[in-house]
Design a protein around this motif. Structure first.
Motif, mmCIF file in Angstrom:
data_model
loop_
_atom_site.group_PDB
_atom_site.id
_atom_site.type_symbol
_atom_site.label_atom_id
_atom_site.label_comp_id
_atom_site.label_asym_id
_atom_site.label_seq_id
_atom_site.Cartn_x
_atom_site.Cartn_y
_atom_site.Cartn_z
ATOM 1 N N SER A 166 19.166 100.089 -52.491
ATOM 2 C CA SER A 166 19.749 101.171 -51.754
ATOM 3 C C SER A 166 19.644 101.210 -50.410
ATOM 4 O O SER A 166 18.648 100.360 -49.754
ATOM 5 C CB SER A 166 18.964 102.537 -52.405
ATOM 6 O OG SER A 166 19.018 102.556 -53.716
ATOM 7 N N LEU A 167 20.359 102.020 -49.808
ATOM 8 C CA LEU A 167 20.257 101.914 -48.225
ATOM 9 C C LEU A 167 18.726 102.495 -47.721
ATOM 10 O O LEU A 167 18.319 103.205 -48.435
ATOM 11 C CB LEU A 167 21.317 103.083 -47.906
ATOM 12 C CG LEU A 167 21.405 103.367 -46.367
ATOM 13 C CD1 LEU A 167 22.358 102.120 -45.529
ATOM 14 C CD2 LEU A 167 22.519 104.579 -45.902
ATOM 15 N N HIS A 168 18.637 101.695 -46.462
ATOM 16 C CA HIS A 168 17.426 102.007 -45.879
ATOM 17 C C HIS A 168 17.742 102.520 -44.372
ATOM 18 O O HIS A 168 18.251 101.842 -43.639
ATOM 19 C CB HIS A 168 16.340 100.828 -45.713
ATOM 20 C CG HIS A 168 14.961 101.241 -45.174
ATOM 21 N ND1 HIS A 168 14.314 100.351 -44.562
ATOM 22 C CD2 HIS A 168 14.608 102.560 -45.198
ATOM 23 C CE1 HIS A 168 13.082 101.164 -44.255
ATOM 24 N NE2 HIS A 168 13.378 102.290 -44.553
ATOM 25 N N ASP A 169 17.814 103.852 -44.360
ATOM 26 C CA ASP A 169 18.221 104.452 -42.903
ATOM 27 C C ASP A 169 17.567 105.539 -42.631
ATOM 28 O O ASP A 169 18.112 106.645 -43.257
ATOM 29 C CB ASP A 169 19.869 104.682 -42.885
ATOM 30 C CG ASP A 169 20.159 104.914 -41.256
ATOM 31 O OD1 ASP A 169 19.537 105.301 -40.474
ATOM 32 O OD2 ASP A 169 21.498 105.010 -41.305
ATOM 33 N N PRO A 170 16.403 105.776 -42.145
ATOM 34 C CA PRO A 170 15.558 107.087 -42.047
ATOM 35 C C PRO A 170 16.524 108.127 -41.338
ATOM 36 O O PRO A 170 16.153 109.410 -41.600
ATOM 37 C CB PRO A 170 14.339 106.582 -41.352
ATOM 38 C CG PRO A 170 14.201 105.107 -41.697
ATOM 39 C CD PRO A 170 15.613 104.668 -41.823
ATOM 40 N N GLU A 171 17.285 107.589 -40.356
ATOM 41 C CA GLU A 171 18.238 108.663 -39.511
ATOM 42 C C GLU A 171 18.907 109.416 -40.437
ATOM 43 O O GLU A 171 19.111 110.392 -40.221
ATOM 44 C CB GLU A 171 18.774 107.860 -38.557
ATOM 45 C CG GLU A 171 17.996 107.519 -37.389
ATOM 46 C CD GLU A 171 16.948 108.442 -36.856
ATOM 47 O OE1 GLU A 171 17.284 109.434 -36.563
ATOM 48 O OE2 GLU A 171 15.614 108.193 -36.658
ATOM 49 N N GLY A 175 13.872 111.675 -45.887
ATOM 50 C CA GLY A 175 12.848 111.332 -46.934
ATOM 51 C C GLY A 175 12.389 110.108 -46.667
ATOM 52 O O GLY A 175 11.119 109.949 -47.055
ATOM 53 N N GLN A 176 12.923 109.212 -46.082
ATOM 54 C CA GLN A 176 12.342 107.872 -45.743
ATOM 55 C C GLN A 176 11.571 107.891 -44.761
ATOM 56 O O GLN A 176 10.458 106.824 -44.284
ATOM 57 C CB GLN A 176 13.567 106.751 -45.608
ATOM 58 C CG GLN A 176 14.382 106.365 -46.813
ATOM 59 C CD GLN A 176 15.164 105.352 -46.511
ATOM 60 O OE1 GLN A 176 16.011 105.388 -45.492
ATOM 61 N NE2 GLN A 176 15.741 104.679 -47.513
ATOM 62 N N LYS A 177 11.229 109.142 -44.135
ATOM 63 C CA LYS A 177 10.080 109.091 -42.780
ATOM 64 C C LYS A 177 8.796 109.212 -43.558
ATOM 65 O O LYS A 177 7.938 109.269 -42.747
ATOM 66 C CB LYS A 177 10.632 110.374 -41.844
ATOM 67 C CG LYS A 177 11.805 109.744 -41.082
ATOM 68 C CD LYS A 177 12.540 110.870 -40.123
ATOM 69 C CE LYS A 177 13.532 110.470 -39.219
ATOM 70 N NZ LYS A 177 14.332 111.461 -38.696
ATOM 71 N N SER A 178 8.893 109.846 -44.775
ATOM 72 C CA SER A 178 7.508 109.825 -45.418
ATOM 73 C C SER A 178 7.516 108.680 -46.579
ATOM 74 O O SER A 178 8.486 108.076 -47.079
ATOM 75 C CB SER A 178 7.358 111.191 -46.353
ATOM 76 O OG SER A 178 7.997 112.247 -45.542
ATOM 77 N N ALA A 179 6.091 108.068 -46.783
ATOM 78 C CA ALA A 179 5.864 107.195 -47.510
ATOM 79 C C ALA A 179 5.809 107.635 -48.993
ATOM 80 O O ALA A 179 5.090 107.101 -49.679
ATOM 81 C CB ALA A 179 4.765 106.272 -47.205
#
Ligand code: MTE
Length: 310
Positions: A166-171, A175-179
């Protein structure tokens, strides 16, 4: 290009979406060829998907209301509460979007999403989605078999498994800013599972382009497996020789196996999988082996111990 666009649903409209939708399907059937002429290419027409072949699935279950399908979601990239994805996924930009297909293939290719939409006729498939958390829905998905895409890239003899990324782009995906999981979200299938005609590369639901919270612009749907196998917002598909490790296997190796076939006889480490609550129902119902798709898929697992290969 002829386009056909339904009027937007007004908030004042009292007809629930699924009734409206069923009525529209009835009208399409009744109108037959004359209405079909309004649908030209399999291309986006506003928010509606045009020229979708009607369902080949004879499922008699009631559809889960559109509102539940689009507001009760698991999409950890946008938060861990069920209502987070519908609140937060507006930040996801789904154009331009490419899907890279690579690894054990003779013809690796980067597909533009709009090119990919035209690769095979779009079909509507009504599938049950059974979440590992023991709730379920019935959803009219739109897409085409993943096998159609795989044919294009010609898997080699070493392609034993397939990995979805899946896409990885915290901006765009706060939710991707948390592990909460190891990003990007990764899932996998055995190649014969991936080639199975039920495995749907999915671009829409309820007649429309996929809402962001449901995995726009493209996701996988594997109806005989727990919902988490159905990776959303896919940017890469990799054909590999060794069994891949999914994000959920990394998060809880004792709780989430590679296969994750719906199986009422094999409990999750912390709860039973024998029953499920269909969204909107009060009482639970028994969970069906392979989520009810056993006739089509059981032979894929002949001779395997499904309590070990959970
Ligand atoms: N895909 C990504 N990228 N991230 C996720 O958190 N959640 C999975 C799956 N695909 C998830 C994902 C889980 S746990 C389920 S049950 C289904 O998506 C939910 O799909 P739906 O929200 O369209 O019903």
């Amino acid at each position: 290009m002829t386009t056909y666009k339904l009027p937007p649903i007004q908030s004042s409209e009292i007809t629930p979406r699924e009734l409206f939708y069923n009525r529209r399907r009835f009208m399409q059937l009744a109108a037959g060829a004359s209405l079909t002429a309004l649908f030209s290419d399999s291309v986006l027409a506003g928010e509606q998907l045009a020229n979708v072949k009607k369902s080949t699935d004879s499922l008699a279950d009631e559809l889960t209301p559109y509102k539940d399908v689009t507001t009760y979601n698991n999409f950890y990239e946008f938060g861990t509460d069920k209502e987070d994805p519908s609140k937060n996924a507006g930040s996801l930009k789904t154009r331009p979007w490419t899907i890279t297909v690579e690894g054990e293939v003779n013809k690796p290719k980067v597909f533009d999403i709009d090119e990919l939409l035209k690769l095979a006729p779009l079909e509507e498939r009504i599938y049950r989605l059974r979440c590992v958390e023991a709730w379920s829905m019935v959803i009219p998905w739109i897409g085409f078999p993943l096998a159609e895409l795989l044919k294009q890239v010609e898997p080699t003899g070493n392609a034993k498994f397939i990995e979805f990324i899946s896409l990885h782009d915290p901006e765009q995906m706060p939710g991707q800013k948390s592990a909460t999981l190891n990003w990007p979200y990764k899932e996998g299938l055995r190649i014969d599972e991936a080639m199975h005609p039920l495995t749907l590369l999915t671009v829409g639901l309820y007649g429309e382009v996929l809402p962001n919270q449901n995995g726009a612009p493209i996701r996988i749907v594997v109806p005989w497996k727990y919902g988490f196998k159905s990776a959303k917002s896919i940017v890469k598909i990799r054909l590999v020789e060794k069994q891949p490790v999914s994000s959920w296997m990394e998060a809880g190796p004792n709780e989430y196996g590679f296969y994750s076939n719906v199986n009422p006889a094999v409990d999750h480490a912390r709860w039973s999988q024998a029953k499920e609550r269909r969204l909107g129902d009060f009482l639970k119902r028994p969970t069906l082996m392979f989520n009810g798709y056993g006739d089509q898929v059981a032979q894929l697992y002949a001779g395997m111990d499904l309590s070990k290969n959970f």
